[in-house]
Design an enzyme around this catalytic site. Structure first.
Site, PDB file in Angstrom:
ATOM      1  N   ASP A 152       0.806  -1.215   0.000  1.00  0.00           N
ATOM      2  CA  ASP A 152       0.000   0.000   0.000  1.00  0.00           C
ATOM      3  C   ASP A 152       0.841   1.266   0.000  1.00  0.00           C
ATOM      4  O   ASP A 152       2.051   1.231   0.242  1.00  0.00           O
ATOM      5  CB  ASP A 152      -0.967  -0.010   1.202  1.00  0.00           C
ATOM      6  CG  ASP A 152      -0.332  -0.607   2.463  1.00  0.00           C
ATOM      7  OD1 ASP A 152       0.902  -0.600   2.568  1.00  0.00           O
ATOM      8  OD2 ASP A 152      -1.084  -1.085   3.334  1.00  0.00           O
ATOM      9  N   ASN A 171      -7.603  -3.749  14.227  1.00  0.00           N
ATOM     10  CA  ASN A 171      -8.977  -4.058  13.812  1.00  0.00           C
ATOM     11  C   ASN A 171      -9.031  -5.232  12.823  1.00  0.00           C
ATOM     12  O   ASN A 171     -10.054  -5.465  12.195  1.00  0.00           O
ATOM     13  CB  ASN A 171      -9.648  -2.815  13.196  1.00  0.00           C
ATOM     14  CG  ASN A 171      -8.931  -2.344  11.932  1.00  0.00           C
ATOM     15  OD1 ASN A 171      -7.964  -2.956  11.489  1.00  0.00           O
ATOM     16  ND2 ASN A 171      -9.411  -1.253  11.363  1.00  0.00           N
ATOM     17  N   HIS A 215      -7.227  -5.516  10.018  1.00  0.00           N
ATOM     18  CA  HIS A 215      -6.977  -5.230   8.598  1.00  0.00           C
ATOM     19  C   HIS A 215      -5.682  -5.870   8.108  1.00  0.00           C
ATOM     20  O   HIS A 215      -4.760  -6.116   8.881  1.00  0.00           O
ATOM     21  CB  HIS A 215      -7.018  -3.720   8.294  1.00  0.00           C
ATOM     22  CG  HIS A 215      -5.859  -2.919   8.791  1.00  0.00           C
ATOM     23  ND1 HIS A 215      -5.973  -1.601   9.199  1.00  0.00           N
ATOM     24  CD2 HIS A 215      -4.537  -3.214   8.924  1.00  0.00           C
ATOM     25  CE1 HIS A 215      -4.785  -1.152   9.553  1.00  0.00           C
ATOM     26  NE2 HIS A 215      -3.897  -2.105   9.400  1.00  0.00           N
ATOM     27  N   GLU A 254      -9.727  -2.530   5.271  1.00  0.00           N
ATOM     28  CA  GLU A 254     -10.349  -2.353   6.578  1.00  0.00           C
ATOM     29  C   GLU A 254     -11.550  -3.299   6.718  1.00  0.00           C
ATOM     30  O   GLU A 254     -12.018  -3.860   5.716  1.00  0.00           O
ATOM     31  CB  GLU A 254     -10.817  -0.898   6.708  1.00  0.00           C
ATOM     32  CG  GLU A 254      -9.691   0.127   6.569  1.00  0.00           C
ATOM     33  CD  GLU A 254      -8.791   0.226   7.797  1.00  0.00           C
ATOM     34  OE1 GLU A 254      -8.688  -0.752   8.574  1.00  0.00           O
ATOM     35  OE2 GLU A 254      -8.169   1.283   7.983  1.00  0.00           O
TER      36      GLU A 254
HETATM   37  C1  F6R Z   1       1.293  -1.639   6.058  1.00  0.00           C
HETATM   38  C2  F6R Z   1       0.164  -2.527   6.205  1.00  0.00           C
HETATM   39  C3  F6R Z   1      -0.654  -2.581   7.455  1.00  0.00           C
HETATM   40  C4  F6R Z   1       0.176  -2.922   8.693  1.00  0.00           C
HETATM   41  C5  F6R Z   1      -0.699  -2.929   9.947  1.00  0.00           C
HETATM   42  C6  F6R Z   1       0.103  -3.193  11.196  1.00  0.00           C
HETATM   43  O1  F6R Z   1       1.884  -1.808   4.787  1.00  0.00           O
HETATM   44  O2  F6R Z   1      -0.113  -3.206   5.288  1.00  0.00           O
HETATM   45  O3  F6R Z   1      -1.666  -3.536   7.291  1.00  0.00           O
HETATM   46  O4  F6R Z   1       0.774  -4.169   8.512  1.00  0.00           O
HETATM   47  O5  F6R Z   1      -1.341  -1.704  10.078  1.00  0.00           O
HETATM   48  O6  F6R Z   1       0.968  -2.142  11.421  1.00  0.00           O
HETATM   49  P1  F6R Z   1       2.052  -2.206  12.580  1.00  0.00           P
HETATM   50  O7  F6R Z   1       3.031  -3.237  12.202  1.00  0.00           O
HETATM   51  O8  F6R Z   1       2.669  -0.825  12.582  1.00  0.00           O
HETATM   52  O9  F6R Z   1       1.312  -2.505  13.825  1.00  0.00           O
END
Ligand code: F6R
Length: 266
Positions: free
Chosen positions: A67, A139, A141, A146
């Site tokens: 992303d 959450n 995702h 989401e």
């Molecule tokens: C980022 C992504 C998100 C993160 C998720 C966890 O490229 O795809 O899905 O993997 O938000 O983020 P952290 O590791 O910062 O808790």
């Protein structure tokens, strides 16, 4: 789904690094799917160390990130392109032309939609992803898919949930513009990867991890879709695994898998 529970976040990073090394060395032209966020930083640090020690080369590897934020430029410190350059791409022997992050530095919805479509085509032209690295949001995702994202979704523009914006506030300085839109690979796109490796560490992820592994298959927890993938591996530290009902079973399975690997069937 293979569930691996290890004592510490560092063990999680080491295990994930071994899996990346296997894919990069087994495939002449390996294709990796990569994630940003706090969780994979220890993995990238480990890959950089191994590359510097001559144990690993990314010369023939292509990467596709999950992303990218809309509304900040690629040069912004918090863009995911900048994150990847800082934590991995600039520190290993990868050809930067082989590193793909969704192109999101336009404010024209039509251009962004075209870029998202082109990203899908580029993944397809490359032959698909061998190993997709994922983190998980509190959450549930994956990427920026989401809760309520379709399991069939493709790379597209997505509005972040308020809880995700809140969770990522820590990366932006007070008063600074913080994006609430992103281009993200879709869940359908992620599911086409030949293997998926999701890493989760810390108590804050324990509920999302439980929902993903032991909850129902539901778009309310997008990561639960990994229950349906033929080769998904979830690597957890003790804290992230702390709410699992079948924790003892997963540990037992890994012990038996190891014995099987050593040719000890009984
Ligand atoms: C980022 C992504 C998100 C993160 C998720 C966890 O490229 O795809 O899905 O993997 O938000 O983020 P952290 O590791 O910062 O808790």
């Amino acid at each position: 789904m293979q569930v691996i529970i290890l004592p510490t976040p560092n063990d999680v990073a080491q295990y994930a690094a071994n899996s990346v090394v296997d894919v990069v060395t087994e495939n002449t032209n390996s294709i990796l799917g990569l994630a940003t966020g706090s969780t994979p930083i220890a993995l990238y640090d480990e890959l950089v160390s191994r590359c510097r020690a001559g144990l690993l080369s990314f010369k023939n590897t292509k990467t596709f990130n999950l992303d990218e934020y809309i509304g900040i430029s690629e040069c912004h410190e918090q863009s995911y392109r900048a994150f990847m350059n800082r934590h991995l791409f600039n520190l290993v022997d990868i050809n930067s032309a082989n590193t793909y992050v969704p192109l999101a530095d336009s404010l024209d919805p039509e251009v962004l939609a075209r870029n998202a479509k082109a990203y899908e085509s580029e993944i397809e032209r490359s032959g698909g992803i061998d190993l997709q690295i994922l983190g998980i949001g509190v959450n549930g995702h994956i990427g920026f898919n989401e809760p309520t994202s379709s399991f069939a979704s493709r790379t597209r523009i997505k509005t972040l949930s308020k809880s995700t914006v809140e969770a990522n506030k820590r990366f932006f300085t007070k008063g600074e513009f913080q994006p609430h839109l992103a281009i993200t690979m879709g869940i359908g796109t992620i599911l086409e990867s030949r293997a998926i490796l999701l890493m989760a560490t810390g108590k804050g992820k324990a509920q999302a991890v439980k929902d993903m592994i032991e909850g129902p298959l539901t778009s309310m927890c997008p990561a639960s879709v990994l229950q349906q993938h033929k080769k998904s591996i979830v690597i957890l530290d003790e804290e992230a695994a702390s709410l699992l009902s079948l924790k003892e079973y997963y540990l037992w399975c890994e012990e038996k898998r190891q014995q099987l690997h050593e040719g000890n069937l009984l």
